[in-house]
Write an enzyme that holds these catalytic residues in place. Structure first.
Site, PDB file in Angstrom:
ATOM      1  N   HIS A  68       2.842  -5.266   6.434  1.00  0.00           N
ATOM      2  CA  HIS A  68       2.807  -6.671   6.823  1.00  0.00           C
ATOM      3  C   HIS A  68       3.077  -6.862   8.316  1.00  0.00           C
ATOM      4  CE1 HIS A  68       3.250  -8.657   2.602  1.00  0.00           C
ATOM      5  NE2 HIS A  68       2.415  -7.639   2.606  1.00  0.00           N
ATOM      6  N   SER A 122      -3.247  -5.862   6.850  1.00  0.00           N
ATOM      7  CA  SER A 122      -4.077  -4.904   6.134  1.00  0.00           C
ATOM      8  C   SER A 122      -5.305  -4.523   6.956  1.00  0.00           C
ATOM      9  CB  SER A 122      -4.537  -5.492   4.797  1.00  0.00           C
ATOM     10  OG  SER A 122      -3.442  -5.805   3.975  1.00  0.00           O
ATOM     11  N   GLU A 162       0.946  20.398 -14.251  1.00  0.00           N
ATOM     12  CA  GLU A 162       0.170  19.227 -14.659  1.00  0.00           C
ATOM     13  C   GLU A 162      -1.059  19.084 -13.759  1.00  0.00           C
ATOM     14  OE1 GLU A 162       1.632  16.345 -17.421  1.00  0.00           O
ATOM     15  OE2 GLU A 162       0.923  18.401 -17.631  1.00  0.00           O
TER      16      GLU A 162
END
Length: 420
Positions: free
Chosen positions: A213, A217, A285
């Site tokens: 912020h 963006s 994993e």
């Protein structure tokens, strides 16, 4: 920051003394957002939502889990069979870990494609890499907790890697284990850290949002907003867009939870841990497989460990490796092709990491590892100097208002990036 006129008396009373509602109104309602963000920008908010799901489900599971080598496996079975909706909570947490990585990996590759790591958002990008590292540590420790075969042997193999560190490696491994083998002290340490690290992640996520912020963006065009005509309030426009993305995500997530809950896991983890029986093929994993392939690409243990950590560190220095004045790959035709090659390369690394460390699997893993580092350390810097980007629009609104990506009169073909 001007204080909005709150109608609720209690909210106004609290805000006069602690302006938390004013801050939320400014950051989540008035926050000016580029008007051209596409659905690839949904994955940042999705990551925050999945983190919340993981926290809530994890705390609930911790209330019923016993961190002891003689009872851990049975306590997980009790959660699945006897605790009210325990099976659902565990499946949400299990699959939530995989979907958390899916969302974050998409978020990272979106940043790579649209140049969200470039000035002035370097620290924002670095904080994102820190979050990734914390996620990996948390996921690894959580995978050990069920105390199944793959949990035990995965912990044994990964922690043993630290023994490759000269002079202090053996001491670090002994400290991690809490003894001279993976045993009850190891499980207790991993349980404590697995519970703690998600809250550390929350803290870094807050810093990540503050950094976001501060300069605003990035957007698909990779150019800075030129004024109010290029931005819209975050609410209601992007809250609605995020809610739609959340709905689609939850449909896919629930499909796995209810219809294929073990699809992303390993069946050996439903066998109690046995230090005397080694699984035929020890694999982590799926979200660790690319890094596992990089680790195995070097026959030397220390070299493999250094290369694996270098694969993450190269992301930290990426803002200084890519010197192109243009952010978005939409205007970088050559970089765009190399981006897709990198994405394919990461999938190849994941495939190779899941295969036995033998024959052509090792060769493919080494070639994919070589290209991974070649991309960041050679190709990206060269493209920053040699590539001729396409013309940039004059503003975010210009392609819509004037049709296409034409450049305003007198504008150079590839202007240096301006401060957001």
């Amino acid at each position: 920051m001007s204080s909005p006129a709150f109608r609720n008396g209690l909210v106004k009373w609290v805000d006069d003394r602690l302006p938390v509602f004013t801050y939320m109104h400014h950051e989540l309602h008035e926050y000016p957002t580029p008007k051209n963000l596409n659905y690839m920008w949904n994955f940042g908010s999705l990551a925050g939502i999945v983190l919340t799901i993981m926290l809530v489900s994890g705390i609930t599971l911790a209330m019923n889990y016993t961190a002891h080598v003689d009872m851990a496996f049975n306590s997980v079975e009790r959660i699945m069979r006897d605790v009210n909706y325990g099976w659902l909570i565990r499946y949400i947490h299990m699959n939530g870990a995989s979907f958390f990585f899916i969302v974050v990996y998409i978020h990272i590759f979106r940043g790579l494609y649209y140049g969200s790591y470039k000035q002035p958002r370097e620290l924002l990008w670095i904080l994102g890499v820190v979050i990734l590292l914390l996620m990996m540590a948390t996921a690894f420790m959580g995978y050990v907790l069920p105390w199944g075969q793959m949990s035990f042997w995965g912990a044994t193999v990964i922690t043993n890697l630290f023994s490759a560190i000269p002079l202090v490696g053996e001491s670090i491994v002994t400290w991690l284990w809490g003894g001279f083998s993976v045993a009850n002290p190891t499980l207790n340490r991993f349980y404590a850290l697995h519970y703690l690290l998600p809250f550390v992640i929350v803290g870094v996520v807050v810093l990540h949002i503050v950094a976001l912020h501060t300069h605003g963006s990035n957007n698909p065009l990779g150019i800075d907003t030129k004024g109010p005509q290029d931005s819209i309030p975050f609410h209601p426009y992007y809250t609605i867009k995020d809610l739609f993305g959340l709905g689609v995500f939850l449909i896919v997530f629930c499909a796995f939870v209810f219809f294929a809950p073990n699809y992303l896991g390993h069946p050996d983890n439903y066998i109690p841990a046995n230090p005397l029986v080694t699984p035929a093929h020890i694999v982590p994993e799926w979200y660790f497989l690319p890094f596992y392939a990089i680790l195995r690409a070097v026959p030397d243990k220390l070299g493999g460990v250094l290369l694996m950590f270098a694969a993450i560190f190269v992301l930290v220095i990426l803002p200084w490796l890519d010197r192109s004045p243009v952010r978005s790959a939409r205007f970088r035709p050559v970089y765009k092709w190399f981006f897709w090659l990198l994405l394919i390369d990461v999938f190849v690394l994941g495939w190779a990491g899941g295969k036995p460390a033998e024959g052509w699997y090792i060769v493919v893993g080494r070639l994919a590892t070589a290209y991974y580092f070649l991309h960041f350390l050679v190709i990206v810097p060269l493209l920053g100097k040699m590539e001729r980007p396409r013309p940039l629009p004059a503003s975010i609104s210009e392609p819509v208002l004037r049709g296409g990506g034409r450049v305003a009169a007198g504008a150079p073909s590839a202007r240096p990036m301006e401060k957001a």
